[in-house]
Write an enzyme that holds these catalytic residues in place. Sequence first.
Site, short mmCIF file in Angstrom:
data_model
loop_
_atom_site.label_atom_id
_atom_site.label_comp_id
_atom_site.label_asym_id
_atom_site.label_seq_id
_atom_site.Cartn_x
_atom_site.Cartn_y
_atom_site.Cartn_z
N HIS A 81 -10.39 0.83 -6.55
CA HIS A 81 -11.05 1.80 -5.72
C HIS A 81 -9.97 2.75 -4.84
CE1 HIS A 81 -10.26 -2.15 -3.79
NE2 HIS A 81 -10.64 -1.56 -2.69
N TYR A 93 -11.60 -10.07 -1.34
CA TYR A 93 -12.83 -10.42 -2.13
C TYR A 93 -12.27 -10.27 -3.81
CZ TYR A 93 -15.41 -10.10 2.19
OH TYR A 93 -16.07 -10.36 3.15
N ASP A 135 -9.96 3.39 4.53
CA ASP A 135 -10.66 2.07 4.91
C ASP A 135 -11.57 1.64 3.62
OD1 ASP A 135 -11.27 0.31 6.79
OD2 ASP A 135 -13.43 1.36 7.03
N LYS A 169 0.88 -1.29 0.09
CA LYS A 169 -0.11 -0.06 -0.08
C LYS A 169 0.85 1.22 -0.05
CE LYS A 169 -3.76 -0.38 2.28
NZ LYS A 169 -4.91 -0.19 3.61
N PHE A 194 -6.02 -9.97 -2.94
CA PHE A 194 -6.39 -10.36 -1.56
C PHE A 194 -7.74 -10.27 -1.56
CE2 PHE A 194 -4.81 -6.24 -1.44
CZ PHE A 194 -5.73 -5.59 -0.24
#
Length: 200
Positions: A183, A157, A72, A13, A155
């Site tokens: 997203h 879903y 989040d 990330k 990873f």
Amino acid sequence: MTRLILATRNTGKITELRAILAEAGLPHELVGADAYPDLPDVKETGLTFAENALLKAHALARATGLPAIADDSGLCVDVLGGAPGIFSARWAGRHGDDRANLDLLLAQLSDIADAHRAAHFACAAALALPDGTERVVEGRLPGTLRRAPAGTNGFGYDPILQPDGETRTCAELTPDEKNAISHRGRAFRALAPAVRELLG
């Protein structure tokens, strides 16, 4: 150069956000939470992705005195009224058990026709400054849920969400292909102007 702290210890990330900020022409130095080993873990008690992202960003900004970025994210399924949503990582009861979460969700949707399996990944990205200033934006990746997992990349879903306009699941895309439409990528790119506005 302004140092920015990212509320994650996930090196993937951090690398992704560094690339997005560089693409946007932002010169800030980006470090992960692992650069500050004594930082407390922040409980995600918010009721939305935006609330949870802001909770984490403010906690880091207060603890370090640095501008902080947090996100989040999760999967929102139309026929489940947006669930699992903020509970995506612990849908089956134990936080981070990707396979159990996937299996439970597929079982819950087993009798749902293909035409009604719309879903989207959502991500809220937040920037918080030590003085309490904040910005939060959201990014989405709409798609349809497959009946069985496919692909080994990604990873969560990723193996069951097939993005609109794609024939492959997120887990069948290369990391670069996924980052271009994800997203999280969309949310972080949308946050870049706020970083420029508040930090220069």
